[in-house]
Scaffold this motif. Structure first.
Motif, PDB file in Angstrom:
ATOM      1  N   GLY A   1       0.841  -1.185   0.000  1.00 47.44           N
ATOM      2  CA  GLY A   1       0.000   0.000   0.000  1.00 47.44           C
ATOM      3  C   GLY A   1       0.873   1.229   0.000  1.00 47.44           C
ATOM      4  N   TYR A   2       0.387   2.262  -0.669  1.00 45.63           N
ATOM      5  CA  TYR A   2       1.150   3.502  -0.746  1.00 45.63           C
ATOM      6  C   TYR A   2       1.175   4.175   0.625  1.00 45.63           C
ATOM      7  CZ  TYR A   2       0.469   2.551  -5.688  1.00 45.63           C
ATOM      8  OH  TYR A   2       0.459   1.940  -6.912  1.00 45.63           O
ATOM      9  N   ALA A   3       1.993   5.221   0.733  1.00 45.97           N
ATOM     10  CA  ALA A   3       2.099   5.923   2.015  1.00 45.97           C
ATOM     11  C   ALA A   3       0.775   6.636   2.320  1.00 45.97           C
ATOM     12  CB  ALA A   3       3.280   6.876   1.979  1.00 45.97           C
ATOM     13  N   GLY A   4       0.796   7.675   3.138  1.00 43.86           N
ATOM     14  CA  GLY A   4      -0.440   8.251   3.658  1.00 43.86           C
ATOM     15  C   GLY A   4      -1.361   8.847   2.615  1.00 43.86           C
ATOM     16  N   ASP A   5      -2.536   9.228   3.044  1.00 43.42           N
ATOM     17  CA  ASP A   5      -3.577   9.773   2.163  1.00 43.42           C
ATOM     18  C   ASP A   5      -3.337  11.266   1.940  1.00 43.42           C
ATOM     19  OD1 ASP A   5      -5.800   9.931   0.602  1.00 43.42           O
ATOM     20  OD2 ASP A   5      -7.253   9.795   2.248  1.00 43.42           O
ATOM     21  N   VAL A   6      -2.119  11.573   1.416  1.00 48.64           N
ATOM     22  CA  VAL A   6      -1.735  12.950   1.150  1.00 48.64           C
ATOM     23  C   VAL A   6      -1.131  13.022  -0.248  1.00 48.64           C
ATOM     24  CG1 VAL A   6      -1.336  13.484   3.587  1.00 48.64           C
ATOM     25  CG2 VAL A   6       0.572  12.667   2.171  1.00 48.64           C
ATOM     26  N   ILE A   7      -1.066  14.231  -0.818  1.00 47.07           N
ATOM     27  CA  ILE A   7      -0.521  14.401  -2.168  1.00 47.07           C
ATOM     28  C   ILE A   7       0.985  14.209  -2.170  1.00 47.07           C
ATOM     29  CG2 ILE A   7      -0.251  16.022  -4.076  1.00 47.07           C
ATOM     30  CD1 ILE A   7      -2.882  17.378  -3.075  1.00 47.07           C
ATOM     31  N   ASN A   8       1.698  14.893  -1.267  1.00 44.06           N
ATOM     32  CA  ASN A   8       3.159  14.823  -1.202  1.00 44.06           C
ATOM     33  C   ASN A   8       3.596  13.668  -0.309  1.00 44.06           C
ATOM     34  OD1 ASN A   8       3.590  17.097  -2.868  1.00 44.06           O
ATOM     35  ND2 ASN A   8       3.239  18.475  -1.143  1.00 44.06           N
ATOM     36  N   ASP A   9       3.228  12.443  -0.708  1.00 39.67           N
ATOM     37  CA  ASP A   9       3.469  11.286   0.148  1.00 39.67           C
ATOM     38  C   ASP A   9       4.847  10.668  -0.029  1.00 39.67           C
ATOM     39  OD1 ASP A   9       2.971  10.342  -2.395  1.00 39.67           O
ATOM     40  OD2 ASP A   9       1.789   8.625  -1.741  1.00 39.67           O
ATOM     41  N   ASP A  10       5.572  11.038  -1.106  1.00 44.43           N
ATOM     42  CA  ASP A  10       6.846  10.378  -1.375  1.00 44.43           C
ATOM     43  C   ASP A  10       7.999  11.362  -1.508  1.00 44.43           C
ATOM     44  OD1 ASP A  10       6.031  11.485  -3.739  1.00 44.43           O
ATOM     45  OD2 ASP A  10       6.461   9.728  -4.984  1.00 44.43           O
ATOM     46  N   VAL A  11       7.972  12.446  -0.740  1.00 44.73           N
ATOM     47  CA  VAL A  11       9.152  13.318  -0.652  1.00 44.73           C
ATOM     48  C   VAL A  11      10.343  12.471  -0.201  1.00 44.73           C
ATOM     49  CG1 VAL A  11      10.171  15.297   0.528  1.00 44.73           C
ATOM     50  CG2 VAL A  11       7.776  15.372  -0.194  1.00 44.73           C
ATOM     51  N   ILE A  12      10.090  11.559   0.715  1.00 44.31           N
ATOM     52  CA  ILE A  12      11.036  10.486   1.026  1.00 44.31           C
ATOM     53  C   ILE A  12      10.504   9.249   0.324  1.00 44.31           C
ATOM     54  CG2 ILE A  12      11.964   9.021   2.858  1.00 44.31           C
ATOM     55  CD1 ILE A  12      11.845  11.500   4.677  1.00 44.31           C
ATOM     56  N   GLY A  13      11.228   8.809  -0.716  1.00 45.39           N
ATOM     57  CA  GLY A  13      10.720   7.763  -1.595  1.00 45.39           C
ATOM     58  C   GLY A  13      10.555   6.434  -0.883  1.00 45.39           C
ATOM     59  N   ASP A  14       9.436   5.744  -1.177  1.00 47.74           N
ATOM     60  CA  ASP A  14       9.178   4.432  -0.579  1.00 47.74           C
ATOM     61  C   ASP A  14       9.169   3.326  -1.637  1.00 47.74           C
ATOM     62  OD1 ASP A  14       6.881   5.394  -1.756  1.00 47.74           O
ATOM     63  OD2 ASP A  14       5.530   4.655  -0.201  1.00 47.74           O
ATOM     64  N   GLY A  15       9.785   3.601  -2.814  1.00 53.37           N
ATOM     65  CA  GLY A  15       9.873   2.581  -3.847  1.00 53.37           C
ATOM     66  C   GLY A  15       9.455   3.108  -5.201  1.00 53.37           C
ATOM     67  N   PRO A  16       9.675   2.306  -6.262  1.00 47.79           N
ATOM     68  CA  PRO A  16       9.385   2.754  -7.631  1.00 47.79           C
ATOM     69  C   PRO A  16       7.916   2.584  -7.998  1.00 47.79           C
ATOM     70  CG  PRO A  16      10.381   0.587  -7.678  1.00 47.79           C
ATOM     71  CD  PRO A  16      10.362   1.008  -6.239  1.00 47.79           C
TER      72      PRO A  16
END
Length: 349
Positions: A146-161
């Motif tokens: 599952g992707y990170a939180g329910d926010v737009i800028n969720d991958d400023v710190i990348g959690d994968g491709p």
């Protein structure tokens, strides 16, 4: 010839002419039976049978427009308002077979960025049958957990491709236990050329992702690992989710097999720094009422990059979203920080 004889003769002639043309009379054709669109609810809401076939089709998508002030991903950004508009079209099909549903997923995206030319992205295109999936989707390193939180800028710190070609098998035991194994194209997606300058020329070995998960009641646990065959390093992520109705929360941690390097699965922060040895994300979502929800996400890395984002998601009517969001990022290693804001309007269908 008297009048009576003339009338009788004319009548006889008319009868003869009518009889001669009776075979040529125009007969209206029977109307073709109409075939109305039939609902196909076996695969979820929105599917209908394509007329004349046993294939179910679902059409969906969204239109989005948003204004952005500064950039949570870039400490050097000092721009004012940037306006961005996007449209997406998604087509999904499903047909019943002896091996289960045969499905396809196709999604195309068009972006218009602050008055620049429109860009087009073939976002997704995949075929699935009996738990197997082949084609272009986001990496299972992200999809499975599952992707990170329910926010737009969720991958400023990348959690994968995200988008890449793959052959994937998903297993669902039906009792809460799930598993995934995925062979992913090492030459597609971010990091394909080697995040640290590795030469990917004539590289044939695929990347590999594997994961297991279990869900029971309000709790869910997922563990996934990814190996980047070009960099010859990888990452492991573990995630716990809890949903208690009045609020939901998650915490997710990632470990980089070599903290001095980037790889496709430990893909660092927004300015290209490695996580270091680890990264962590956490968030909470609170539904205030049927139309309003508040979200918060925090993330931090071993290299001391910190990202925080909060938003409110408001649905004034069904399928219409108004979403203001504020983000703060601090890159300790370069001694810079950034505040950023977004106001989004989105119509989904």
């Amino acid at each position: 010839m008297n009048i009576k004889s003339l009338l009788l003769g004319s009548a006889a002639a008319l009868v003869a002419v009518s009889g001669a043309h009776a075979a040529d009379a125009i007969v209206a054709a029977e109307p073709e039976p109409l075939e109305y669109v039939r609902i196909c609810d076996a695969y979820g809401a929105g599917y209908f049978f394509i007329p004349g076939t046993e294939t179910c089709l679902k059409i969906g998508g969204k239109v989005r427009t948003e204004g952005k002030w500064y950039d949570a991903y870039d400490p050097a950004a000092r721009n004012g308002t940037i306006w961005h508009t996007r449209a997406e079209l998604q087509l999904q099909t499903a047909t019943d077979t002896e091996y289960g549903p045969l499905k396809t997923n196709t999604e195309i995206r068009w972006d218009w960025n602050d008055g620049n030319a429109t860009s087009t992205n073939f976002l997704h295109g995949s075929i699935s049958l009996g738990g197997f999936l082949v084609g272009k989707e986001d990496s299972q390193f992200n999809v499975f957990t599952g992707y990170a939180g329910d926010v737009i800028n969720d991958d400023v710190i990348g959690d994968g491709p995200y988008e890449l070609n793959q052959i994937t098998y998903n297993y669902d035991a039906g009792n809460g236990f799930t598993a995934v194994i995925s062979v992913e194209d090492s030459n597609s997606g971010p990091g394909a050329v080697g995040s640290n300058g590795e030469d990917s020329h004539d590289h044939y070995a695929p990347d590999v992702v594997a994961g297991v998960g279990y869900k029971a009641g309000a709790w869910a646990f997922k563990l996934v690992g990814g190996y980047d065959s070009i960099v010859e390093e990888g990452a492991v992520k573990a995630r716990v989710d809890a949903d208690f109705g009045v609020f939901s929360a998650f915490v997710m941690g990632g470990w980089n097999t070599d903290g001095d390097k980037l790889n496709k699965y430990a893909n660092g922060d927004s300015i290209g720094q490695s996580w270091g040895d680890w990264a962590v994300w956490g968030g909470v979502g609170v539904p205030i009422n049927e139309k309003l929800k508040w979200n918060l996400q925090l993330a931090y890395t071993d290299n001391k990059t910190f990202a925080a984002t909060t938003n409110v998601k408001w649905n004034p009517v069904k399928n219409l979203l108004v979403q203001p969001e504020i983000s703060y990022t601090n890159w300790d290693s370069v001694n810079q920080d950034q505040w950023a804001g977004i106001l989004r309007f989105q119509r989904s269908f």
